[in-house]
Design an enzyme around this catalytic site. Structure first.
Site, PDB file in Angstrom:
ATOM      1  N   CYS A 175      -4.052   0.676  -2.516  1.00 53.69           N
ATOM      2  CA  CYS A 175      -3.877  -0.533  -1.711  1.00 53.69           C
ATOM      3  C   CYS A 175      -2.873  -1.485  -2.354  1.00 53.69           C
ATOM      4  O   CYS A 175      -2.634  -1.444  -3.558  1.00 53.69           O
ATOM      5  CB  CYS A 175      -5.212  -1.254  -1.565  1.00 53.69           C
ATOM      6  SG  CYS A 175      -6.486  -0.302  -0.731  1.00 53.69           S
ATOM      7  N   ASN A 215       0.840  -1.196   0.000  1.00 58.06           N
ATOM      8  CA  ASN A 215       0.000   0.000   0.000  1.00 58.06           C
ATOM      9  C   ASN A 215       0.875   1.246   0.000  1.00 58.06           C
ATOM     10  O   ASN A 215       1.966   1.275   0.570  1.00 58.06           O
ATOM     11  CB  ASN A 215      -1.005  -0.002   1.161  1.00 58.06           C
ATOM     12  CG  ASN A 215      -0.404  -0.094   2.545  1.00 58.06           C
ATOM     13  OD1 ASN A 215       0.515  -0.852   2.786  1.00 58.06           O
ATOM     14  ND2 ASN A 215      -0.951   0.675   3.466  1.00 58.06           N
ATOM     15  N   GLU A 256      -3.098  -4.730  -2.894  1.00 56.24           N
ATOM     16  CA  GLU A 256      -3.679  -5.671  -3.842  1.00 56.24           C
ATOM     17  C   GLU A 256      -3.828  -5.045  -5.226  1.00 56.24           C
ATOM     18  O   GLU A 256      -3.464  -5.646  -6.238  1.00 56.24           O
ATOM     19  CB  GLU A 256      -5.059  -6.146  -3.351  1.00 56.24           C
ATOM     20  CG  GLU A 256      -5.017  -6.859  -2.018  1.00 56.24           C
ATOM     21  CD  GLU A 256      -5.205  -5.961  -0.797  1.00 56.24           C
ATOM     22  OE1 GLU A 256      -5.725  -6.448   0.213  1.00 56.24           O
ATOM     23  OE2 GLU A 256      -4.830  -4.761  -0.866  1.00 56.24           O
ATOM     24  N   CYS A 298     -10.643  -3.235  -3.385  1.00 59.71           N
ATOM     25  CA  CYS A 298      -9.750  -4.283  -3.885  1.00 59.71           C
ATOM     26  C   CYS A 298     -10.538  -5.517  -4.300  1.00 59.71           C
ATOM     27  O   CYS A 298     -10.213  -6.168  -5.296  1.00 59.71           O
ATOM     28  CB  CYS A 298      -8.696  -4.641  -2.837  1.00 59.71           C
ATOM     29  SG  CYS A 298      -7.445  -3.340  -2.673  1.00 59.71           S
ATOM     30  N   CYS A 303      -9.996  -4.965   1.142  1.00 57.36           N
ATOM     31  CA  CYS A 303     -11.065  -3.978   1.287  1.00 57.36           C
ATOM     32  C   CYS A 303     -12.054  -4.110   0.121  1.00 57.36           C
ATOM     33  O   CYS A 303     -11.804  -4.842  -0.842  1.00 57.36           O
ATOM     34  CB  CYS A 303     -10.486  -2.563   1.348  1.00 57.36           C
ATOM     35  SG  CYS A 303      -9.883  -1.943  -0.243  1.00 57.36           S
ATOM     36  N   GLU A 308       0.357   5.250   0.680  1.00 55.82           N
ATOM     37  CA  GLU A 308      -0.545   6.295   1.161  1.00 55.82           C
ATOM     38  C   GLU A 308      -0.128   7.663   0.638  1.00 55.82           C
ATOM     39  O   GLU A 308       0.970   7.849   0.115  1.00 55.82           O
ATOM     40  CB  GLU A 308      -0.575   6.306   2.689  1.00 55.82           C
ATOM     41  CG  GLU A 308      -1.213   5.066   3.269  1.00 55.82           C
ATOM     42  CD  GLU A 308      -1.315   5.090   4.782  1.00 55.82           C
ATOM     43  OE1 GLU A 308      -2.001   4.218   5.306  1.00 55.82           O
ATOM     44  OE2 GLU A 308      -0.719   5.955   5.440  1.00 55.82           O
TER      45      GLU A 308
END
Length: 160
Positions: free
Chosen positions: A73, A62, A75, A115, A112, A64
């Site tokens: 993210c 990930n 994934e 994803c 999430c 940010e």
């Protein structure tokens, strides 16, 4: 009115060592990717590793951003890289490891919603299920044989 029940099946392993050897290797790559995450705001690092049908392993972590929605993210970082570099390859298996710097994460942490939608797009595109293994930083590991178990009412191109 008709009631509709949705059931899903996941498999739970006690720990990393209980996984098949080829999955342990992939999860170790996800853990290494997690260690490379850029998560200065949430202190929540995620790593993902994909096994492609051409034998390549693609990782992502990930990333940010102070403008929170601009981050990405792990994934999706891995999936989009695989899609751009190996557009004809199928994703066979995905391993995800997530952990907080603020507390111990020992329960499996699934992808999430965003994803899940991205994984669904690739699973539908390749017309082959993607095995998904996910864990916290330590502890139990969950396995889903397909994204359909994590997102049973998928939104896909058939409705467009």
């Amino acid at each position: 009115m008709k009631e509709i029940k949705i059931a899903t099946t996941l498999y739970l392993y006690d720990d990393l060592d209980a996984l098949p050897k080829e999955v342990i290797l992939l999860m170790q790559k996800a853990i290494e990717a997690r260690d490379k995450a850029y998560a200065p705001y949430s202190n929540f690092s995620v790593g993902a590793a994909l096994l492609l049908d051409n034998g390549k392993i693609i990782t992502g972590s990930n990333q940010e951003n102070a403008s929170y929605p601009s981050g990405l993210c792990a994934e999706r970082t891995a999936i989009y890289y695989a899609g751009s570099q190996y557009p004809k390859a199928k994703i066979i298996r995905m391993a995800i490891s997530a952990g907080s710097k603020n507390k111990q994460t020992t329960e499996p942490i699934p992808p999430c919603g965003a994803c899940r939608q991205a994984i669904a797009e690739y699973e539908i595109k390749q017309d082959t299920p993607i095995e998904i293994y996910f864990m916290g930083s330590t502890g139990k590991v969950a396995k889903s044989n397909s994204l359909a178990n994590l997102l049973p009412l998928v939104f896909d191109r058939s409705v467009l």
